[in-house]
Design an enzyme around this catalytic site. Sequence first.
Site, PDB file in Angstrom:
ATOM      1  N   HIS A  18       0.816  -1.215   0.000  1.00  0.00           N
ATOM      2  CA  HIS A  18       0.000   0.000   0.000  1.00  0.00           C
ATOM      3  C   HIS A  18       0.852   1.268   0.000  1.00  0.00           C
ATOM      4  CE1 HIS A  18      -3.721   2.056   0.076  1.00  0.00           C
ATOM      5  NE2 HIS A  18      -4.419   1.116   0.693  1.00  0.00           N
TER       6      HIS A  18
ATOM      7  N   ASP B 189      -1.828   2.133  -4.437  1.00  0.00           N
ATOM      8  CA  ASP B 189      -3.112   2.361  -3.777  1.00  0.00           C
ATOM      9  C   ASP B 189      -4.144   1.350  -4.275  1.00  0.00           C
ATOM     10  OD1 ASP B 189      -2.144   4.486  -2.297  1.00  0.00           O
ATOM     11  OD2 ASP B 189      -2.659   5.966  -3.838  1.00  0.00           O
TER      12      ASP B 189
END
Length: 507
Positions: free
Chosen positions: A480, A484
């Site tokens: 992450h 995204d």
Amino acid sequence: MSKFPVPLRTIGGLRPSTTAAISAANIGFTQSSRALSTGAAAKSSGLVGQVARQYPNAAAFSIKQVRLYSSGNLPKHNRVALPALSPTMELGTVVSWQKKEGDQLSEGDLLCEIETDKATMGFETPEEGYLAKILIQEGSKDVPIGKLLCIIVDNEADVAAFKDFKDDGASSGGSAPAAEKAPEPAKPAASSQPSPPAQMYQAPSVPKSAPIPHSSSGRVSASPFAKKLAAENGLDLSGVSGSGPGGRILASDLSQAPAKGATSTTTQAVSGQDYTDIPLSNMRKTIAKRLTESKSTIPHYYLTSEIQLDTLLQVREKLNGLLAKGTSGQATKISINDFIIKASALACQRVPEANSYWMDSFIRENHHVDVSVAVSTPAGLITPIIFNAHAKGLATIASEIVELAQRAREGKLQPHEFQGGTFTVSNLGMFGSVSDFTAIINPPQSCILAIGGASDKLVPDEAEGYKKIKTMKVTLSCDHRTVDGAVGAVWLRHFKEFLEKPHTMLL
């Protein structure tokens, strides 16, 4: 003769060994009396730069040449240290010696086999001469980089002088952790007899005293390196008598240290229990360490998609038929996994975030897609690489992965063939018992794709009411910090489109 019949390749003008003796640099060997030419030095510098670019997260590499001279009555000799045969190697195990003491050596001869954190590799003789003394015997485990392996002399007549030679701790040009340096001995009182002149690169001679027990205060005196090894292996230093100055515990004393919480005496197994304790190989230790670090430091998240395979299977059948006709059945058949590798590479070109490295202070987007493919071997998991997979055809990918997987299982891969990928594919679907799973990211990469097995599924159909289709589940693990959720979803959409409409891979 080397037992690894891998064709020689030329990298940066230097000849890497058949068994990866020099490909990952930081070689702790000594240079022969022949002077290095300016051109050779430039080539060495070029190789180091190339390796550093290929492995950005690896420690700095260097190729060191050091001439170590005689001490006392010993003739001139060269000290050969344990080299780093992979960028992540810290310790090694000497599996076997291919030469024995007294043997004549030619540059490039296979000297010994060393188990690294990745595989068992061969270490080639760095120069011509005679093997005078072997310091690290076969089977020695967890030998630190830079530890003195052997002595090489120029003349056969000098071999006998090293019969009783022992490692005095002098520098051998390697990069072992600088932790076992004994404190400088106190200056001796003035004597009527002159002391012998100091020799170049000769460590000060410190008389080895008997082990001294610990003080009654309970404080354990140990070198930083010994403490580090004890912590990593769960050893209790409280009952160890150190052989260093003032009773200080050195790494060489750890063989007498019991595990924490264990008694010093051997206990019998409880009646009825039957088990086998399997020693950890360097490769298994590295797998455990790296995957634990990855899972605990990388913020993983997972995206799963179901992909219809019917069109792909039809295209695959036609392509394999064409290959069989054009090559009289000699070509490697294209598999579903080959389509997956190609589709992954093309999706990474569409979504470069998935093809990036997390570099702590910045993100590096790679302009080429090198797909690491997880392969199970008897020693553990290894990931040979299909370089520039986005630019290769399916037939080329198929032949390369078959050849790489075979050599991976035989332990014949060279470091540059399994280190430095930008994206990883792990396929457990081929075992037939796995529908879907999640995989752990291989840092500094940002993503890994987990492939489940194909299965039949009934879906609505306007003409017949229902029809049977072939589907496969895939799960994308993302970091992450670099990818995204929406970006990962876009990557998965492109990947799904490439597989469900294989002709789009040609556009």
